[in-house]
Design an enzyme around this catalytic site. Sequence first.
Site, mmCIF file in Angstrom:
data_model
loop_
_atom_site.group_PDB
_atom_site.id
_atom_site.type_symbol
_atom_site.label_atom_id
_atom_site.label_comp_id
_atom_site.label_asym_id
_atom_site.label_seq_id
_atom_site.Cartn_x
_atom_site.Cartn_y
_atom_site.Cartn_z
ATOM 1 C CG ASP A 45 -0.447 -0.255 2.589
ATOM 2 O OD1 ASP A 45 1.089 -0.080 2.732
ATOM 3 O OD2 ASP A 45 -1.166 0.132 3.410
ATOM 4 C CB SER A 46 4.538 1.623 -0.004
ATOM 5 O OG SER A 46 4.853 0.485 -0.626
ATOM 6 C CG ASP A 84 0.805 -3.933 2.133
ATOM 7 O OD1 ASP A 84 1.071 -5.024 2.943
ATOM 8 O OD2 ASP A 84 1.645 -2.857 1.929
ATOM 9 C CE LYS A 113 3.582 -5.878 4.227
ATOM 10 N NZ LYS A 113 3.128 -4.510 5.002
ATOM 11 C CD GLU A 115 0.475 -1.199 7.972
ATOM 12 O OE1 GLU A 115 0.222 -0.505 8.687
ATOM 13 O OE2 GLU A 115 1.069 -1.117 6.684
ATOM 14 C CD GLU A 182 7.812 0.077 7.966
ATOM 15 O OE1 GLU A 182 8.188 1.507 7.419
ATOM 16 O OE2 GLU A 182 6.888 -0.475 7.625
#
Length: 267
Positions: A45-46, A84, A113, A115, A182
């Site tokens: 999602d970056s 993501d 993925k 978070e 991270e």
Amino acid sequence: MKKVTIRDFIKKKSMKEKITMLTAYDYPTAKIISNTTLDSILVGDSLGMVVLGYTNTLNVTMRDMISHTRAVARANPPQLIVSDMPFLSYEIDVKSAVKNAGLLVKAGSDAVKLEGGEEIKDIIRAIVKAGIPVMGHIGLTPQRFLRLGGFRTIGKTKQEEEQLIKDSLELEDAGVFSIVIENTYVDIAKRITEKLNVPTICIGAGPYCDGQVLVIHDLLGLSEVTPYFAKSYVNLKEIISSAINQYIIDVKTNKFPEKQHYKERES
């Protein structure tokens, strides 16, 4: 190169062989990567920041992630594709989380993925139960930067450190096949890596993890600002600018197009 699977991730940890991962958001990049021995592609999602121009990842939607996952998958790379799950695609309830994870798999992803720590363990467990591999993500979690007080290093206090350890163990228990760590301190990442049976993938957390991941725009020197923990292996920004400027000059001085670039009628 044969298709990389989540079993290969576990095997690499047991053999102490480093795992390599990069982001990709489009077909051309994924096609280039497909001809390398990279282990995994992260459709992150970056993309919200490095492709779409947002200041953070919160504006990225499921539609964005599905579209970019499809683009990467069309390159048919042998690398494990991980997508993501964007902000609010899994936090609301378990049912929608499983559905959204499934949509990413249908788009071509091999895994998703998420978070977060222990607060999302039940969601992870449900997605895994549905047959979808899950990669965890702890430490600096960009989707939660507002709650964290900005983009900062996590683990400065003993409480934060112990919470990271607890989160990693809870995620492993919930069924993740690996965990991204991270922007935390190197000793914490090392401690987590030694405790877990599943591999850890670091970004800004030192050399002791089982693998590393970078945003490809940072690696290629395309980012406006490169984080301290990233390394640029080439300055493509400069190369691209030079090529564009040379094109402008060639057009204005009639050096382009040349004869090989067009066709003339035969007399």
